[in-house]
Design an enzyme around this catalytic site. Structure first.
Site, mmCIF file in Angstrom:
data_model
loop_
_atom_site.group_PDB
_atom_site.id
_atom_site.type_symbol
_atom_site.label_atom_id
_atom_site.label_comp_id
_atom_site.label_asym_id
_atom_site.label_seq_id
_atom_site.Cartn_x
_atom_site.Cartn_y
_atom_site.Cartn_z
ATOM 1 N N SER A 176 0.870 -1.153 0.000
ATOM 2 C CA SER A 176 0.000 0.000 0.000
ATOM 3 C C SER A 176 0.910 1.204 0.000
ATOM 4 C CB SER A 176 -0.881 -0.011 1.248
ATOM 5 O OG SER A 176 -1.522 1.219 1.367
ATOM 6 N N ARG A 177 0.828 2.001 -1.083
ATOM 7 C CA ARG A 177 1.795 3.093 -1.184
ATOM 8 C C ARG A 177 1.468 4.219 -0.224
ATOM 9 N NH1 ARG A 177 1.839 3.103 -7.571
ATOM 10 N NH2 ARG A 177 2.091 0.860 -7.675
ATOM 11 N N VAL A 178 0.283 4.197 0.354
ATOM 12 C CA VAL A 178 -0.020 5.226 1.347
ATOM 13 C C VAL A 178 0.651 4.854 2.669
ATOM 14 C CG1 VAL A 178 -1.886 6.222 2.669
ATOM 15 C CG2 VAL A 178 -2.102 5.972 0.231
#
Lengths: 177, 508, 131
Positions: free
Chosen positions: B370-372
């Site tokens: 998850s790039r967040v």
């Protein structure tokens, strides 16, 4: 023990002369000492040690009895306390179970009530839906009929004059846009 | 009956004798849901055009001598030479809260037999995504209710997280779980009367799916009480490709209404592979040049403009997108998967092998990201689950290594044991999302070693017993975790005590 | 194939521009173009002629207003409509009347792709659609 020896000495000395025969006494003393030594080694000492042991055993036995008694008391106390505690805990558990059961029951009854009302609402919605569907159908049907009738009537009833007037106004309308 | 007549009277009163201008054309050819039309000189790109018999179309190809239109709706009554008129309108769908609990088609028409939808607004289906300035970075969590995801691959409101995997690996299940979890959170939040609580409304877009699957999904949502917070946009496999092509955009428009009006929404596109296939079909029939895998050149733009519409807006709401992509034999390097992977802010990769091993959800921890990142996690989850991903990765590595030798040192053994327990703990049945506070409690118990003495085979049983213990006996503690969202000393002590209590009861 | 059709289309379009005088089709020019084509036939003459025909037909339709009507229409009305349309499109539009009883009453004017409608039938259709 010394009495027989003296008696013996007295008896032995009686026929001859009354006096102290030193060597006899000495022998007697020596034999007595030997006897005493032998007795001491082979009889008195074991007896004494055995007695000592006995005394010790009795002592420890008594002490053990005391200890056991104390322990017994402690255990009794403890078991009483445990029983009390268990009682308390049991009542707590029962209390809690009762509470949980009540809450559960409450929740269940609430849920059931909610479900019933939901079902009622749903049923009402379905009825309302049916009604609206019917109305919509009726509306389209009526509209269709209205339009169809109007078309027929207008096609038949409009005079050339009417049409001409309508066309004139339409032409004006078109010229203006 | 009188209302019906009144309505008709009103309509008659509204009629004006004003002249109407129309721009028209005639159908030259019609085939496979696409019509070539002569005329229509005023038509605009993507404009809605009206066919006789109520069908509408969208002008997709504006050429020198003709206009290519895809037709939405019934084409069986159309024929060559029929008159087509422009409408001057872009295709739009009804939006608003009236759609919640309803199933609509790609044009926003109800298909669930519950009567007309009473909606006052309509949003255009195609819309430019929000720009840079109005956007805000993603920082609020959106809980999926799946422990493996919430603790390791967190999703935030406004994020786009791809769910990718082969057929039958539980992709749809994850999204349905997420929708159900939103509904559960909404119910708790709305019941608490907290003014700051922001409910999340869900939109489920079914593209090219079997009708039976859609019915099952709706039934699952209804059984979980989640339908009242959900809009379902349905473009089943039996619909024409134009409807399948449009359905995700319609769903996005419905979601945008929530976002623009200060609410949070979640949209699931199930699935975008079929969407790309539908678009390929339309493009081939429209004779657009085809490229790799016969997809048209703008298939990237097809998905990027759709997924860019998911955002978190400054001072407004958010739209979170969970697109689904189906791979073939685990091949993530195919055309559409790579496209969508590069557009989204991370992916959850589901593996067939894991699924068959009974590890469900079959999330592959190594390939999922998850790039967040942890910006979208509450502090409590970070505290108990911060190192999980590393531990699991190490476990996988060691497990593969340990197959060769039997002599292992104590440390390796401990790591293997711990890893095996984590894997067991993450097993979760379908349609049973876990609230975040319960996840925190279970992970806390795991971190503190409460599961270590339990036999590996019994971990699942132990975990469910722990969950039951917490939900039935420690309601107050769970509520405290939920409201505080972080573990302080006091909470930790309470959790520890609760776990001790559970341990004695479970062992007994 | 596709490219040759495109070439024909383009050629036809050029021919159409040659056939226009002040934005409207001139019969004389069209005659000239056709005569030229007859003499110097292009490679795909049929395709070019077909495309030319279509384009000319569209151009002709742009300059002609077909007034469909039910009931009588006076010459003056036709003239006023033609004048209004000429002004609107900035080219000469001539009006021709055509009887159409389905309209019940009123007019419907076709100019190229555009239709202007003010008729009883259209209003009834609108009513049916809106209810």
């Amino acid at each position: 023990m010394t009495l027989p020896i003296i008696l013996a000495v007295a008896e032995a000395s009686t026929p001859e002369k009354f006096g102290l025969e030193l060597h006899v006494v000495l022998i007697q003393v020596v034999s007595f000492l030997i006897l005493a030594g032998v007795l001491y080694y082979y009889a008195i000492r074991p007896v004494l040690s055995t007695m000592d042991e006995r005394v010790k055993k009795i002592d420890s036995g008594l002490r053990y009895a005391d200890e056991v008694k104390a322990k017994l008391e402690a255990v009794q106390h403890e078991s009483e306390a445990t029983a009390k505690k268990a009682q308390a805990e049991a009542s707590k558990v029962i209390e809690e179970a009762r509470k949980t059961a009540k809450e559960y029951l409450d929740r269940q009854s609430q849920e059931t009530a909610a479900k019933t009302s939901e079902m009622l609402v749903k049923a009402q919605q379905v009825i309302e839906l049916e009604r609206r569907k019917m109305l919509a159908e009726a509306r389209t049907e009526i509209a269709r009929l209205v339009v169809a009738t109007t078309e027929r009537v207008l096609a038949r009833e409009l005079s050339e004059d009417d049409r001409g007037r309508y066309n004139a106004s339409a032409a004006r309308e078109l010229s203006n846009t | 009956m009188s209302t019906v007549l009144e309505q008709i009277e009103q309509q008659i009163a509204k009629l004006s004798s004003k002249a109407v201008k129309k721009n028209t054309g005639n159908i030259r050819t019609i085939a496979d849901g696409v019509a070539k039309i002569d005329g229509l000189s005023d038509v605009m790109y993507n404009e809605m055009v009206q066919f006789p018999g109520g069908a509408i179309g969208i002008a997709l190809n504006l050429e020198e001598t003709e206009v290519g239109c895809v037709i939405l709706g019934d084409i069986s009554k159309l024929k060559e030479g029929d008159e087509v008129t422009t409408t001057g309108k872009l295709l739009s769908v009804p939006v608003g809260k009236a759609l919640l609990g309803r199933t609509v088609d790609a044009l926003g028409n109800p298909v669930d037999g519950k009567g007309p939808i009473d909606s006052k607004e309509a949003y255009p289906v195609e819309r430019i995504a929000p720009g840079i300035i109005v956007r805000k970075s993603v920082s609020q969590p959106l809980f999926t209710g799946i422990m493996a995801i919430d603790s390791m691959i967190p999703i935030g409101r406004g994020q786009r997280e791809l769910i990718i995997g082969d057929r039958g690996t539980g992709k749809t299940t994850i999204t349905i779980d997420t929708i159900i979890n939103q509904a559960k959170i909404n119910k708790v939040g709305l019941a608490s009367g907290d003014k700051a609580f922001r409910p999340v409304y869900s939109i489920y877009v079914a593209i090219g799916q079997k009708n039976s699957n859609i019915v099952r999904t709706i039934a699952a949502l209804e059984a979980a009480g989640a339908l009242e917070f959900t809009v379902i946009v349905s473009a089943p496999a039996a619909d024409n490709p134009a409807n399948q092509y449009l359905a995700p955009y319609s769903g996005a428009a419905i979601g945008e209404w929530f976002m623009e009006n200060g609410m949070d929404a979640l949209i699931v596109y199930d699935d975008l592979s079929k969407h790309a296939v539908a678009y390929r079909q339309i493009s081939l029939i429209l004779k657009r040049p085809s490229g790799r895998e016969a997809y048209p050149g703008d298939v990237f733009y097809l998905h990027s403009r759709l997924l860019e519409r998911a955002a978190r807006l400054e001072g407004k709401g958010s739209l979170t997108a969970l697109p689904i992509i189906e791979t073939l034999a685990g091949d993530v390097s195919a055309y559409i998967p790579t496209n969508v992977i590069s557009i989204t802010d991370g992916q959850i990769f589901l593996e067939t092998d894991l699924f068959n091993q009974g590890i469900r959800p079959a999330v592959s921890v190594g390939l999922s990201v998850s790039r967040v990142g942890s910006a979208a996690q509450i502090k409590a989850t970070k505290q108990v689950g911060g190192k999980l991903k590393g531990e699991l990765a190490q476990f996988r590595e060691l497990a593969a290594f340990a197959q060769f030798g039997s002599d292992l040192d104590a440390k390796t053994k401990a790591q293997l044991e711990r890893g095996g327990r984590i894997v067991e703990l993450f097993k979760q049945p379908a349609f049973a999302p876990l609230p975040i506070e319960l996840q925190v409690s279970v992970l806390f118990a795991m971190q503190k070693g409460f599961f270590d003495p339990i036999e590996l085979k019994k971990v699942v049983e132990a975990a469910s017993s722990l969950k039951a213990f917490f939900t039935t006996r420690k309601d107050a503690l769970l509520a405290e975790i939920r409201t505080k969202a972080a573990l302080d000393k006091d909470l930790e002590a309470k959790l520890q005590a609760a776990c001790e209590e559970w341990k004695s009861s479970f062992a007994a | 194939m596709a490219s040759s059709a495109k070439v024909a289309q383009q050629f036809a379009r050029q021919l159409v521009t040659l056939s226009l005088v002040d934005g409207s089709v001139s019969a004389e020019r069209v005659g000239g173009v056709l005569a030229y084509l007859e003499k110097h036939a292009p490679a795909n003459a049929i395709a070019v002629l077909k495309a030319y025909h279509r384009l000319i037909a569209t151009e002709v339709a742009k300059g002609e207003a077909v007034v469909e009507h039910a009931g009588p229409v006076s010459e003056a009305e036709l003239a006023s409509i033609a004048a209004a349309l000429s002004k609107h499109y900035r080219r000469t539009v001539t009006a021709t009347a055509r009887e159409r009883p389905e309209l019940i009453a009123g007019l419907r004017v076709h100019v190229g792709d555009d239709i202007y409608e003010s008729s009883v039938a259209a209003q009834l259709a609108a009513l049916e659609a809106s209810v």
